[in-house]
Design a protein around this motif. Structure first.
Motif, PDB file in Angstrom:
ATOM      1  N   LEU A  45       0.834  -1.205   0.000  1.00 27.24           N
ATOM      2  CA  LEU A  45       0.000   0.000   0.000  1.00 27.24           C
ATOM      3  C   LEU A  45       0.865   1.249   0.000  1.00 27.24           C
ATOM      4  O   LEU A  45       0.643   2.173  -0.796  1.00 27.24           O
ATOM      5  CB  LEU A  45      -0.914  -0.012   1.223  1.00 27.24           C
ATOM      6  N   ARG A  46       1.839   1.271   0.871  1.00 25.66           N
ATOM      7  CA  ARG A  46       2.705   2.455   0.960  1.00 25.66           C
ATOM      8  C   ARG A  46       3.449   2.679  -0.354  1.00 25.66           C
ATOM      9  O   ARG A  46       3.557   3.818  -0.837  1.00 25.66           O
ATOM     10  CB  ARG A  46       3.696   2.264   2.104  1.00 25.66           C
ATOM     11  N   THR A  47       3.923   1.596  -0.951  1.00 23.75           N
ATOM     12  CA  THR A  47       4.619   1.700  -2.237  1.00 23.75           C
ATOM     13  C   THR A  47       3.690   2.233  -3.320  1.00 23.75           C
ATOM     14  O   THR A  47       4.072   3.104  -4.115  1.00 23.75           O
ATOM     15  CB  THR A  47       5.160   0.322  -2.651  1.00 23.75           C
ATOM     16  N   ASP A  48       2.463   1.744  -3.342  1.00 20.27           N
ATOM     17  CA  ASP A  48       1.509   2.168  -4.365  1.00 20.27           C
ATOM     18  C   ASP A  48       1.080   3.619  -4.173  1.00 20.27           C
ATOM     19  O   ASP A  48       0.883   4.351  -5.153  1.00 20.27           O
ATOM     20  CB  ASP A  48       0.275   1.258  -4.346  1.00 20.27           C
ATOM     21  N   VAL A  49       0.922   4.051  -2.930  1.00 24.37           N
ATOM     22  CA  VAL A  49       0.572   5.448  -2.666  1.00 24.37           C
ATOM     23  C   VAL A  49       1.705   6.367  -3.138  1.00 24.37           C
ATOM     24  O   VAL A  49       1.467   7.406  -3.760  1.00 24.37           O
ATOM     25  CB  VAL A  49       0.263   5.676  -1.177  1.00 24.37           C
ATOM     26  N   CYS A  50       2.938   5.978  -2.854  1.00 23.48           N
ATOM     27  CA  CYS A  50       4.082   6.780  -3.307  1.00 23.48           C
ATOM     28  C   CYS A  50       4.147   6.839  -4.829  1.00 23.48           C
ATOM     29  O   CYS A  50       4.433   7.897  -5.408  1.00 23.48           O
ATOM     30  CB  CYS A  50       5.382   6.198  -2.750  1.00 23.48           C
ATOM     31  N   ALA A  51       3.873   5.707  -5.483  1.00 23.07           N
ATOM     32  CA  ALA A  51       3.889   5.677  -6.947  1.00 23.07           C
ATOM     33  C   ALA A  51       2.818   6.598  -7.513  1.00 23.07           C
ATOM     34  O   ALA A  51       3.058   7.338  -8.481  1.00 23.07           O
ATOM     35  CB  ALA A  51       3.689   4.249  -7.447  1.00 23.07           C
ATOM     36  N   MET A  52       1.642   6.560  -6.914  1.00 21.22           N
ATOM     37  CA  MET A  52       0.580   7.463  -7.359  1.00 21.22           C
ATOM     38  C   MET A  52       0.973   8.916  -7.109  1.00 21.22           C
ATOM     39  O   MET A  52       0.712   9.789  -7.944  1.00 21.22           O
ATOM     40  CB  MET A  52      -0.722   7.135  -6.633  1.00 21.22           C
ATOM     41  N   GLY A  53       1.608   9.173  -5.973  1.00 19.86           N
ATOM     42  CA  GLY A  53       2.057  10.527  -5.671  1.00 19.86           C
ATOM     43  C   GLY A  53       3.051  11.044  -6.693  1.00 19.86           C
ATOM     44  O   GLY A  53       2.958  12.199  -7.138  1.00 19.86           O
ATOM     45  N   ARG A  54       3.988  10.199  -7.076  1.00 18.94           N
ATOM     46  CA  ARG A  54       4.973  10.621  -8.080  1.00 18.94           C
ATOM     47  C   ARG A  54       4.303  10.848  -9.440  1.00 18.94           C
ATOM     48  O   ARG A  54       4.668  11.777 -10.177  1.00 18.94           O
ATOM     49  CB  ARG A  54       6.086   9.594  -8.177  1.00 18.94           C
ATOM     50  N   LEU A 114      -2.687   0.985  12.229  1.00 18.58           N
ATOM     51  CA  LEU A 114      -3.950   1.684  11.996  1.00 18.58           C
ATOM     52  C   LEU A 114      -3.679   3.090  11.481  1.00 18.58           C
ATOM     53  O   LEU A 114      -4.336   3.554  10.542  1.00 18.58           O
ATOM     54  CB  LEU A 114      -4.762   1.730  13.284  1.00 18.58           C
ATOM     55  N   ARG A 115      -2.718   3.772  12.092  1.00 18.51           N
ATOM     56  CA  ARG A 115      -2.409   5.139  11.656  1.00 18.51           C
ATOM     57  C   ARG A 115      -1.897   5.148  10.219  1.00 18.51           C
ATOM     58  O   ARG A 115      -2.211   6.054   9.446  1.00 18.51           O
ATOM     59  CB  ARG A 115      -1.387   5.784  12.595  1.00 18.51           C
ATOM     60  N   LEU A 116      -1.106   4.145   9.851  1.00 24.91           N
ATOM     61  CA  LEU A 116      -0.595   4.079   8.480  1.00 24.91           C
ATOM     62  C   LEU A 116      -1.736   3.931   7.481  1.00 24.91           C
ATOM     63  O   LEU A 116      -1.777   4.628   6.458  1.00 24.91           O
ATOM     64  CB  LEU A 116       0.388   2.914   8.334  1.00 24.91           C
ATOM     65  N   VAL A 117      -2.666   3.038   7.756  1.00 26.24           N
ATOM     66  CA  VAL A 117      -3.773   2.819   6.819  1.00 26.24           C
ATOM     67  C   VAL A 117      -4.664   4.056   6.744  1.00 26.24           C
ATOM     68  O   VAL A 117      -5.045   4.492   5.651  1.00 26.24           O
ATOM     69  CB  VAL A 117      -4.601   1.579   7.226  1.00 26.24           C
ATOM     70  N   VAL A 118      -4.993   4.630   7.897  1.00 25.92           N
ATOM     71  CA  VAL A 118      -5.857   5.810   7.914  1.00 25.92           C
ATOM     72  C   VAL A 118      -5.173   6.985   7.220  1.00 25.92           C
ATOM     73  O   VAL A 118      -5.799   7.708   6.422  1.00 25.92           O
ATOM     74  CB  VAL A 118      -6.244   6.176   9.358  1.00 25.92           C
ATOM     75  N   ALA A 119      -3.899   7.196   7.509  1.00 26.28           N
ATOM     76  CA  ALA A 119      -3.168   8.282   6.866  1.00 26.28           C
ATOM     77  C   ALA A 119      -3.103   8.077   5.356  1.00 26.28           C
ATOM     78  O   ALA A 119      -3.312   9.013   4.575  1.00 26.28           O
ATOM     79  CB  ALA A 119      -1.756   8.392   7.441  1.00 26.28           C
ATOM     80  N   SER A 120      -2.845   6.845   4.945  1.00 29.51           N
ATOM     81  CA  SER A 120      -2.776   6.539   3.515  1.00 29.51           C
ATOM     82  C   SER A 120      -4.109   6.805   2.838  1.00 29.51           C
ATOM     83  O   SER A 120      -4.176   7.359   1.730  1.00 29.51           O
ATOM     84  CB  SER A 120      -2.364   5.082   3.304  1.00 29.51           C
ATOM     85  N   PHE A 121      -5.182   6.414   3.501  1.00 28.51           N
ATOM     86  CA  PHE A 121      -6.522   6.617   2.983  1.00 28.51           C
ATOM     87  C   PHE A 121      -6.771   8.102   2.712  1.00 28.51           C
ATOM     88  O   PHE A 121      -7.279   8.485   1.649  1.00 28.51           O
ATOM     89  CB  PHE A 121      -7.540   6.078   3.997  1.00 28.51           C
TER      90      PHE A 121
END
Length: 221
Positions: A13-22, A78-85
């Motif tokens: 998830l974190r990798t995919d969020v970063c990829a979308m951000g870039r 939980l904070r990671l998922v909520v923040a990512s969301f």
């Protein structure tokens, strides 16, 4: 769900969020470049591709919901998922703003108003976005605070550009057809506004990241 499987999905998830951000940042960069080069075709390409970002947003949003519903994470997970969301929402909106900018370039009538420092403002915005995404990727709390601090300079630059545009319109010598000048001035004002909003979303990303890393909601407003 086994713990190792859950951790792998968190990492993905974190990798995919970063990829979308870039990807979103690159689209905004292309929109700013299209403005600088007065390239309506390039601007139109950015605007037309917005659907791709929306689809990625929905897919990753669904993954966040699955992680919350199926595993019921606690504490830092939980904070990671909520923040990512929440960060995904900011990124999707930056994608919308990039599409807006592309559309403005496509509709420009020409050099009907004085030059506006859109490139400089765009670079400031892009730097904030890149720093915010990097802070999320690495969990860098200080970088989060730096993004928030830099937003003051961006707001001031956008305010100055807006004032210059309004002043140029007031001092404009009417010609036979003022409609193109009025239309372009409006688009320039919208461009400045949208770049400032993109910077605000970068601050949001930094705030959510700081919450994720330190459980500190101090930057969230």
């Amino acid at each position: 769900m086994p713990r190792d499987t859950f951790e792998a999905r968190l990492d993905a998830l974190r990798t995919d969020v970063c990829a979308m951000g870039r990807d979103v940042t690159e689209r905004l960069d292309r929109a700013v470049t299209a403005y600088e080069q007065r390239d309506p075709e390039a601007g139109r390409a950015v605007a037309d591709a917005d659907g791709e970002i929306n689809e990625r947003y929905l897919d990753l949003e669904a993954e966040c919901i699955d992680l919350l519903a199926l595993h019921q994470p606690v504490a830092s997970d939980l904070r990671l998922v909520v923040a990512s969301f929440k960060i995904l929402t900011d990124l999707e909106r930056v994608g919308d703003l990039a599409a807006n900018l592309g559309g403005y370039v496509d509709a420009m009538a020409g050099d009907t108003v004085p030059s506006v420092p859109i490139t400089d403002i765009g670079e400031m915005t892009l730097a904030q976005l890149r720093d915010a995404i990097a802070a999320y990727e690495t969990g860098d709390a200080q970088r989060c605070r730096d993004v928030a601090a830099a937003d003051t300079d961006l707001d001031e630059r956008c305010g100055a550009a807006t004032n210059d545009l309004v002043r140029s319109l007031v001092n404009h010598t009417p010609d036979d057809d003022v409609a193109p000048t009025l239309a372009d001035t409006r688009r320039y004002l919208l461009t400045v506004r949208d770049l400032e909003r993109a910077g605000d979303h970068a601050v949001n990303i930094a705030a959510r990241t700081l919450y994720m890393v330190e459980n500190d909601a101090g930057l969230i407003y």
